[in-house]
Enzyme design. Sequence first.
Site, PDB file in Angstrom:
ATOM      1  N   LYS A 130      -8.480  13.829   4.372  1.00  0.00           N
ATOM      2  CA  LYS A 130      -7.562  12.510   4.310  1.00  0.00           C
ATOM      3  C   LYS A 130      -6.364  12.799   5.727  1.00  0.00           C
ATOM      4  O   LYS A 130      -6.401  13.746   6.260  1.00  0.00           O
ATOM      5  CB  LYS A 130      -6.815  12.511   3.184  1.00  0.00           C
ATOM      6  CG  LYS A 130      -6.163  13.708   2.797  1.00  0.00           C
ATOM      7  CD  LYS A 130      -5.407  13.616   1.327  1.00  0.00           C
ATOM      8  CE  LYS A 130      -6.844  13.525   0.210  1.00  0.00           C
ATOM      9  NZ  LYS A 130      -6.880  12.380  -0.526  1.00  0.00           N
ATOM     10  N   ARG A 131      -5.802  11.660   6.026  1.00  0.00           N
ATOM     11  CA  ARG A 131      -4.514  11.757   6.700  1.00  0.00           C
ATOM     12  C   ARG A 131      -3.650  12.984   6.503  1.00  0.00           C
ATOM     13  O   ARG A 131      -3.387  13.194   5.487  1.00  0.00           O
ATOM     14  CB  ARG A 131      -3.933  10.425   6.896  1.00  0.00           C
ATOM     15  CG  ARG A 131      -2.770  10.379   8.067  1.00  0.00           C
ATOM     16  CD  ARG A 131      -2.350   8.956   8.027  1.00  0.00           C
ATOM     17  NE  ARG A 131      -2.083   8.060   6.715  1.00  0.00           N
ATOM     18  CZ  ARG A 131      -0.976   8.155   6.264  1.00  0.00           C
ATOM     19  NH1 ARG A 131       0.049   8.649   6.619  1.00  0.00           N
ATOM     20  NH2 ARG A 131      -0.615   7.387   5.111  1.00  0.00           N
ATOM     21  N   LYS A 145       0.574  14.521   1.059  1.00  0.00           N
ATOM     22  CA  LYS A 145      -0.698  14.930   0.668  1.00  0.00           C
ATOM     23  C   LYS A 145      -0.916  16.136   0.228  1.00  0.00           C
ATOM     24  O   LYS A 145      -2.050  16.527  -0.295  1.00  0.00           O
ATOM     25  CB  LYS A 145      -1.696  14.037   1.369  1.00  0.00           C
ATOM     26  CG  LYS A 145      -1.573  12.461   1.715  1.00  0.00           C
ATOM     27  CD  LYS A 145      -2.572  11.922   2.780  1.00  0.00           C
ATOM     28  CE  LYS A 145      -2.382  10.705   2.701  1.00  0.00           C
ATOM     29  NZ  LYS A 145      -2.810   9.737   1.796  1.00  0.00           N
ATOM     30  N   THR A 158      -8.647   6.597  -1.641  1.00  0.00           N
ATOM     31  CA  THR A 158     -10.217   6.039  -1.797  1.00  0.00           C
ATOM     32  C   THR A 158     -11.175   6.898  -1.463  1.00  0.00           C
ATOM     33  O   THR A 158     -12.083   6.918  -1.914  1.00  0.00           O
ATOM     34  CB  THR A 158     -10.289   4.824  -0.701  1.00  0.00           C
ATOM     35  OG1 THR A 158      -9.825   5.229   0.595  1.00  0.00           O
ATOM     36  CG2 THR A 158      -9.653   3.633  -1.279  1.00  0.00           C
ATOM     37  N   LYS A 215     -14.643   7.857  -3.207  1.00  0.00           N
ATOM     38  CA  LYS A 215     -16.096   8.339  -2.406  1.00  0.00           C
ATOM     39  C   LYS A 215     -16.855   9.827  -2.865  1.00  0.00           C
ATOM     40  O   LYS A 215     -17.834   9.764  -3.243  1.00  0.00           O
ATOM     41  CB  LYS A 215     -15.722   8.399  -0.904  1.00  0.00           C
ATOM     42  CG  LYS A 215     -15.295   6.916  -0.389  1.00  0.00           C
ATOM     43  CD  LYS A 215     -14.729   7.127   1.055  1.00  0.00           C
ATOM     44  CE  LYS A 215     -13.944   5.894   1.406  1.00  0.00           C
ATOM     45  NZ  LYS A 215     -13.134   6.139   2.585  1.00  0.00           N
ATOM     46  N   HIS A 263       0.903  -1.195   0.076  1.00  0.00           N
ATOM     47  CA  HIS A 263      -0.154   0.029  -0.080  1.00  0.00           C
ATOM     48  C   HIS A 263       0.950   1.178   0.003  1.00  0.00           C
ATOM     49  O   HIS A 263       0.362   2.579   0.192  1.00  0.00           O
ATOM     50  CB  HIS A 263      -0.844   0.086   1.146  1.00  0.00           C
ATOM     51  CG  HIS A 263      -2.000  -0.876   0.980  1.00  0.00           C
ATOM     52  ND1 HIS A 263      -3.389  -0.240   0.581  1.00  0.00           N
ATOM     53  CD2 HIS A 263      -2.206  -2.075   1.633  1.00  0.00           C
ATOM     54  CE1 HIS A 263      -4.257  -1.403   0.528  1.00  0.00           C
ATOM     55  NE2 HIS A 263      -3.509  -2.631   1.058  1.00  0.00           N
TER      56      HIS A 263
END
Length: 833
Positions: free
Chosen positions: A567-568, A573, A675, A679, A376
């Site tokens: 998100k985290r 990111k 993910t 969504k 991952h």
Amino acid sequence: MTMKKFVISHPNARIFDVPKLGMQKQVLIDDFKWYYIHLLGRDERCRSPVYAGEALSLAIRDRLMERWKATHHTYKSQDCRRAFYLSMEFLMGRTLSNAMLNLGITETVSQSMYDLGIAIEELTESEQDAGLGNGGLGRLAACFIDSCATLQLPVIGYGLRYEYGMFTQTIVNGEQVEKPDHWLRYGNVWEIERLEYSIPVKFGGHTVVQTSEDGTQKICWVETSDVLAVPYDTPIPGYQNNTVNSLRLWKAVATEEFNLDEFNAGDYTESVANKITAENITMVLYPNDANENGKELRLRQQYFLASASLQDVVSHWVGLHGKHFEHFAEKSCFQLNDTHPSIAVAELMRILMDVHNLSWDAAWLITSNSMAYTNHTLLPEALETWPVVLMQRLLPRIMEIIFAINAHFLAEVSIHYPGDTDRLRRMSIIAEGAEQRVRMAHLAIVGSFSVNGVARLHSQLLQLGLFKDFYQFWPSKFNNKTNGVTPRRWLAACNPDLAALITETIGDGWISDLDQLKKLEPYAEDPKFRLRWQTIKQAAKQRLIDFKKQHHDINLNVNALFDVQVKRIHEYKRQLLNVLHVIHLYNLIKQGRTENWVPRCVLIGGKAAPGYRMAKTIIKLINNVSNVIQADPEIGDKLNLMFLPDYRVSAMEKICPGADLSEQISTAGKEASGTGNMKLMMNGAITIGTLDGANIEILEQVGDDNFFLFGLTEKEIENQLSHYDPIAIINQDEDLQHVLHLLESGHFNQFEPGIFDDLIASVKSPYDPWMTIADFRSYIDTQKRVEEAYRDQDRWVKMSIINCANSGQFSSDRTIKEYNREIWKLTPQPVKM
């Protein structure tokens, strides 16, 4: 005196024949009342929705239970091939609404509660999130087991029953403060404790060689400190198909409650020391591994999961087939969800050799044909390694087996690449150096018959970069399985109004076959349909505003562009890039450059790992910028920035329907898949993103006109790394200069001098691997395109419909079908009640 054995399978024992439980409204009301009054001891004067929610959950669990038993009986009677999904995380969220949906009784239950004067929303909101995960990895596992049940595949999930889940995040003076998440405070009505299946797990001790009378030698792991693994089973219902699979979570308890001799001698602390040490294993999700004790606890957790789960599977095998393992690999497949459970490779070898007396070759043939590994991450630092000295002390027998696996493996490699010592060093499971370390990802690859990434780009980068040597050696092992999310929770349940419009328009087949959403695409040209779609989206935005008002005294403009990044929190990111854009917009307003302005609400949510200082600084910056914007009357409702504290599954269920723009802005080549992007797309949000992870495949599905692409590609970033010069970029970009000036001048931290200096230095550094400055101009220009599109609401709604209509590829049902077709090879098992 002999005891008479109670045999429940006696042909005349009819006490276990019970009628099937009804789904009618009055039957549900009666069952609810019975649990509420008789089991929970409540009456009409009790005002807490917690107990009413528990009573309703128990009534629904009864209906799951009969299907659960029928499913178990089906799998056992068919003696079918099974898969076992091992994951350190299962981010399940809330269960009640999902159970009602999958049983097909949402409307009936809502009416039942309405007749009793109870709002069903109160009960579903009172349920605690099962926060047994850190983010995407754990939520993916939850989506996958939902899809396995919906596809009627015999798959069991194995994880850990953490007493405290992912921490509760609060914001104090703009900074993240972690509080324990005691999600089991009120118990968990959905789980069944199965004490009879408890399993001892070994730690410590040492190994000895014992010789039997016939001269056979056997290695024994002795003088160990054992911990008992107690299973708790949770039902996982498929979508209206009678299948209910199992999620088995292990709780660690001491083999003895306390040492009575020490207690009587007055040493009360030592008398319960073993109990405390044992229960620490499943006390908290992700212990802080900044110290040696934290690292050791993490290794204990990983081995505890692997050992308990594999012993459980092998025990059931022996119960059905005896000690005959020649068909074990044909009937069993273990999917390792990331590197965390990779120690299962060595543990299965130990069980087969030491417990069941198989030879090395026989045990390895079984192990290497039953293990499959999902990777991952592309970040090398996220691939776990463990000091050999730690493993020798904590798991001596496992370390011996890993050394042996490595010796056999390197001998095989050396045959193919004679004299290539550099390759042997790179591929070795044991990393040499000042401190020998075990490379757990290498162990997983060597011991598995399948290795997959989770998006097409991710899998390619694994094969050409991180695991290049292994791919060259075993090209047929490697494959791709692009992630997906369950449409039951992430559209049907969380966005019922939009789901109802879709069902009215194309039928309800999309809920279990998301490709059918493609039928929506022609309706993007229908003005009446677009108006209904837009009305539903606006209502969802208002609900999101109302939800946030419960916790924040802030007024958001429902007509503004809702720009969402949840998100985290991590540097790759690039929440920081998002904030730089917000500062740019703030600066434009202050300069009076607001012609044709598009009001924007920027919503950012996520948790930073407790020891991740830079991520916490990013949260602080977001909140400081937000405070300045909100305090400035000149800004008004032109711009809002809000940090959403304690982001979790149930919060995402509110956020998804109300999002207009989905921020997927990671540095290209760093995000494995994502993910959240799926969504949000599924609910009609339009993506602004880089060519990273599954963004690439989203872009392919919706086309260039329905996706806002920006930024350097992975290849361009790789080419720039050696000569990256952010200062030169800043000197050529006036907008960027203004943004950095506001940061460096302390405008957002006037009373906290210097707190953002490290953050500013990191983005200006030529060694910044996230290349935030490099993508700034492209990001700003693309955001202008976003504003242009949003001004034309007709065009925007068309884009929203097209994004939803093309999200079928990102259903976890599709992903699981691919896992099954290419890796697991299970036969679906219809369940008859």
